[in-house]
Design an enzyme around this catalytic site. Structure first.
Site, short mmCIF file in Angstrom:
data_model
loop_
_atom_site.label_atom_id
_atom_site.label_comp_id
_atom_site.label_asym_id
_atom_site.label_seq_id
_atom_site.Cartn_x
_atom_site.Cartn_y
_atom_site.Cartn_z
CG ASN A 42 -1.67 1.26 1.43
OD1 ASN A 42 -1.79 2.06 0.50
ND2 ASN A 42 -2.22 1.47 2.63
CE LYS A 58 0.27 3.53 4.76
NZ LYS A 58 0.07 3.72 6.19
CG HIS A 79 -5.72 1.84 5.17
ND1 HIS A 79 -5.30 2.81 6.06
CD2 HIS A 79 -4.66 1.00 5.02
CE1 HIS A 79 -4.04 2.58 6.41
NE2 HIS A 79 -3.64 1.48 5.78
CD GLU A 105 -2.90 5.58 6.72
OE1 GLU A 105 -2.84 5.62 5.48
OE2 GLU A 105 -1.97 5.11 7.43
CD GLU A 114 -3.44 -2.60 7.31
OE1 GLU A 114 -2.32 -2.85 6.84
OE2 GLU A 114 -4.05 -1.55 7.07
N GLY A 140 2.52 2.16 10.63
CA GLY A 140 3.50 3.24 10.49
C GLY A 140 4.22 3.61 11.77
CB SER A 185 5.19 -1.90 11.94
OG SER A 185 4.78 -0.56 12.19
C1 PEP Z 1 -0.71 0.15 5.99
O1 PEP Z 1 -0.82 1.36 5.88
O2 PEP Z 1 -1.55 -0.60 5.49
C2 PEP Z 1 0.43 -0.35 6.74
C3 PEP Z 1 0.40 -1.58 7.17
O3 PEP Z 1 1.47 0.53 6.94
P1 PEP Z 1 2.93 0.18 7.59
O4 PEP Z 1 3.40 -1.12 6.98
O5 PEP Z 1 3.78 1.34 7.19
O6 PEP Z 1 2.72 0.05 9.06
#
Ligand code: PEP
Length: 254
Positions: free
Chosen positions: A13, A15, A100, A102, A170, A176, A215
């Site tokens: 992803n 973003k 997601h 976000e 998630e 992040g 992460s």
């Molecule tokens: C995501 O935004 O779906 C995500 C898992 O981000 P990160 O791997 O940077 O934590």
């Protein structure tokens, strides 16, 4: 009912990152997805909407798929700034992330909105990746399973009983941040999600791919992807670096 495990999927992803210059990174991912890797795992990259067509064209003839990061629930119309699932499919996408955290936070998307988007994705021939996950406060209050259970119940479309749908767990606090849940917590949550999906969708729930996201890095991929009922990863930051993204996928070669 089959007991075979779903084929793993490692999805990136990106973003709101990447201009045309990032085509180089995508080319490196395409090049790195060699026969040995593709025999073990499916790879997907979800770039910003502006790059979907360019990446989809570059991926023609390769095993790497391209997806969207969001879609509107309608096929077209007066929705300034939005992109429909039909449009994503038209330019060569085959997946789309919906719900997601976000999007749920920044755009106040509800479970109902997410479900409508997932349904639109399926109607357009895309596979939705439905994201769920608890906040730190919810986990600390012992409500992680209840929160994720409610999100699943409200966000998963009925069509999942017969059409491909992917679920991504998630934890919001792991996205992040460099923080990850313990292996035991991931196992508990994925086991719970699997059981909820089987209860609702039967055999389709057993075969649905459940991704872990939050992460994931080359250094922890083996451990996280080795957990029972984890069928791949949704990767944010690390998917912007071709070598890191490929290293995560290579965890399936070990
Ligand atoms: C995501 O935004 O779906 C995500 C898992 O981000 P990160 O791997 O940077 O934590």
């Amino acid at each position: 009912m089959t007991t075979e495990r779903p084929r793993p999927l490692v999805a990136g992803n990106w973003k709101m990152n990447g201009t045309r210059a990032a085509t180089k990174t995508f080319a490196a991912i395409l090049e790195g997805c060699d026969a040995a890797l593709r025999s073990k795992v499916d790879l997907l990259v979800c770039p910003p909407a502006t790059l979907t067509y360019v990446f989809a064209v570059a991926a023609v003839g390769t095993p790497v798929k391209v997806g969207g990061q969001d879609c509107h629930a309608a096929t077209h119309g007066a929705h300034t700034g939005d992109v429909s699932a039909t449009m994503l499919a038209d330019v060569g996408a085959s997946y789309v992330i919906v719900g997601h955290s976000e999007r749920r936070t920044d755009h106040r998307e509800t479970d109902e909105t997410v479900k409508a988007k997932a349904r639109a994705a399926i109607a357009a021939g895309l596979t939705p990746i439905v994201c769920v996950g608890e906040t730190r406060e919810e986990r600390d209050a012992g409500r992680a399973l209840a929160v994720v259970g409610a999100q699943l119940a409200g966000s998963m479309p009925e069509e999942a009983a017969r059409e491909p749908v992917v679920v991504a767990y998630e934890p919001v606090w792991a996205i992040g941040t460099g923080l990850t849940p313990t292996v035991a917590d991931v196992a508990e949550m994925h086991g719970f999600i699997r059981q909820s999906l089987v209860d609702r969708f039967g055999a389709a729930g057993r075969n649905m791919r459940l991704l872990y996201g939050g992460s994931v890095k080359p250094g922890n991929a083996r451990e996280l992807l080795g957990v029972a009922e984890v069928d791949g990863a949704l990767v944010g930051g690390a998917s912007l670096v071709a070598e890191d993204f490929l290293a995560i996928a290579r965890a399936y070669m070990e």
